[in-house]
Motif scaffolding. Structure first.
Motif, short mmCIF file in Angstrom:
data_model
loop_
_atom_site.label_atom_id
_atom_site.label_comp_id
_atom_site.label_asym_id
_atom_site.label_seq_id
_atom_site.Cartn_x
_atom_site.Cartn_y
_atom_site.Cartn_z
N HIS A 286 -5.23 9.61 -0.30
CA HIS A 286 -5.72 8.23 -0.41
C HIS A 286 -4.56 7.23 -0.36
CE1 HIS A 286 -4.61 9.22 -4.58
NE2 HIS A 286 -4.34 7.93 -4.70
N THR B 206 -10.63 -1.15 -8.27
CA THR B 206 -10.55 -0.87 -9.70
C THR B 206 -9.94 -2.10 -10.40
OG1 THR B 206 -8.30 0.04 -9.67
CG2 THR B 206 -10.12 1.54 -9.12
N ARG C 11 -3.20 3.77 -2.33
CA ARG C 11 -3.34 2.96 -3.53
C ARG C 11 -2.56 1.67 -3.36
NH1 ARG C 11 -1.28 1.78 -8.69
NH2 ARG C 11 -2.89 1.75 -10.32
N ILE D 19 -8.30 1.39 -3.95
CA ILE D 19 -8.15 2.78 -3.54
C ILE D 19 -8.90 2.97 -2.23
CG2 ILE D 19 -8.39 5.20 -4.16
CD1 ILE D 19 -6.59 3.60 -6.04
N PRO E 166 0.83 -1.21 0.00
CA PRO E 166 0.00 0.00 0.00
C PRO E 166 0.86 1.26 0.00
CG PRO E 166 -0.04 -1.04 2.17
CD PRO E 166 0.74 -1.95 1.26
N THR F 8 -1.87 -2.00 -5.39
CA THR F 8 -2.08 -2.90 -6.51
C THR F 8 -2.37 -4.31 -5.98
OG1 THR F 8 0.27 -3.38 -6.67
CG2 THR F 8 -0.57 -1.56 -8.01
N ALA G 166 -6.12 -1.92 -8.98
CA ALA G 166 -5.71 -1.41 -7.68
C ALA G 166 -6.91 -1.26 -6.75
CB ALA G 166 -4.99 -0.07 -7.83
#
Length: 427
Positions: A350, A388, A352, A393, A344, A354, A391
């Motif tokens: 925020h 998403t 993000r 979020i 992370p 993956t 990733a």
């Protein structure tokens, strides 16, 4: 008469293959710390005690203790002992390690046999539990071996599992050290399991709970024959922070460093090349998150983590998470792997992270705590995160959050988490 010089005679004999075993060409014993792995990786002598129920019982040879040989009790179950439809096939194997105060649990071996594994669950305190009592479904009744008074001390048992055997015995002869016996008995059980004709010997795994998780860390570092390992709760760095084992280690005084070097998993896990899944709760009093993350960080090989908010500590809660079976299936039965979160990264407002996942993700969440004081008493708010294509979020945790991680759950309901993140100025 031919007149060979000693050197020419030796060369001639070597080339002819006559004395290869007499001049030291045999493989050197594989010894790590106090353990002779060459011996432990050989199937020990054993004998069956009972084979008339779904879960069988047996004794196998353990390490010497107080100048005598020892016996180790174990339960064994497989689809064949359950008389399942696929009983004519061969099965992957799993070794099951109980925690402190526990014993071999017949119901645990049965659960894995139902899953399609040959399972062995041994007692690591020199005892034999009661013979299994079965319910109307054919499964062993749960909890029947929970109380210590239901167990019988073996005449040739290994050391008990009290603090004196785990810690105070350090120094001098290793044969009275519980950690030495525990890891050795597990590796011997693994060797025995691999020797059974119905077991696929190169598709085996190990999982243990609490002190069994601790022991899982040791054997995953020592025995490279496992395909997967899942320590539940257990970890290393027991000599630091809020670990409830720290006072016992500190009391060792001048022997403290010797115990850490010999038996704390932090001294061995850099050897671990077995894929490993760590399972724990946010508030575990026995294995706190800071020690847990340190343990995770020193492992060089494939590793994953599953941290559950307020996960209960115990044997049934420790074998309940479905991710344990899914992780082992992915390495021993070509099952779909668990999701794999990345690191992370905090960016502006925020987080993000993956990820990769063979199964679509269902949900994601940020868990954090702003509390200080004992980790076992902190509260953990949860915030939903967005998924998403590539990733997750999540909102940035509050400025006063000192510990946080991101969790993802796939369509099977399987949950895994990122590594645990700590604010550097506050633990």
């Amino acid at each position: 008469m031919l007149n060979f010089s000693p050197i020419r005679l030796l060369i001639t004999l070597l080339l002819s293959g006559c004395i290869l075993t007499r001049v030291g060409f045999a493989t050197e014993p594989e010894i790590v710390g106090t353990w002779n792995l060459t011996v432990l990786k050989t199937a020990p002598p054993m004998r069956w005690l009972a084979q008339d129920g779904p879960v069988h019982s047996l004794l196998y040879k353990g390490e010497e203790f107080q100048g005598h040989e020892t016996d180790v009790f174990a339960f064994y179950a497989s689809p064949a002992t359950l008389k399942a439809d696929n009983a004519s096939t061969k099965f992957p194997g799993v070794v099951l390690i109980h925690g402190g105060g526990g014993t071999a649990f017949a119901e645990w071996a049965y659960l894995w046999a139902v899953r399609g594994y040959a399972a062995i669950a041994m007692d690591l305190a020199g005892c034999r539990p009661l013979d299994p009592v079965y319910g109307s479904s054919g499964a062993p009744l749960s909890g029947q071996a929970t109380k210590p008074e239901t167990r019988t001390r073996l005449p040739n048992g290994c050391p008990g599992q009290g603090n004196s055997e785990k810690f105070d015995s350090i120094g001098g002869d290793v044969s009275d050290d519980w950690p030495y016996h525990a890891a050795a008995s597990v590796i011997r059980a693994h060797s025995l399991l691999r020797s059974f004709p119905e077991v696929i010997s190169d598709r085996t795994a190990v999982t243990g709970i609490s002190w069994g998780g601790y022991t899982t860390c040791l054997v995953a570092s020592l025995d490279d024959r496992f395909r997967a390992a899942v320590p539940v709760y257990g970890c290393g760095f027991l000599f630091e922070g809020e670990s409830v084992q720290k006072p016992s280690i500190d009391k060792l005084g001048e022997r403290r460093d010797a115990w850490i070097k010999a038996y704390d998993p932090s001294s061995l896990l850099s050897r671990c090349r077995v894929p490993i899944l760590f399972v724990n709760g946010t508030n575990d009093i026995h294995y706190p998150l800071d020690s847990y993350q340190k343990t995770f960080d020193i492992i060089p090989g494939q590793k994953q983590m599953r941290i559950e908010v307020n996960m209960r500590h115990g044997h049934p809660p420790g074998w309940a998470p479905q991710e344990i079976g899914l992780f082992i299936d992915s390495h021993c039965r070509d099952g779909q792997p668990l999701p794999a979160p990345g690191k992370p990264v905090v960016a502006q407002d925020h987080i993000r992270m993956t990820y990769s996942s063979a199964v679509p993700l269902r949900s994601a969440e940020l868990h954090y705590t702003t509390d200080t004081g004992l980790r076992s008493a902190r509260t953990w708010p949860t915030v939903p995160a967005e998924i998403t294509n590539d990733a997750v979020i999540a909102p940035k945790p509050p400025a006063d959050a000192n510990t946080w991680f991101v969790a993802v759950t796939d369509d099977r309901g399987a949950m895994v988490t990122s590594s645990v993140q700590f604010r550097t100025d506050s633990q």
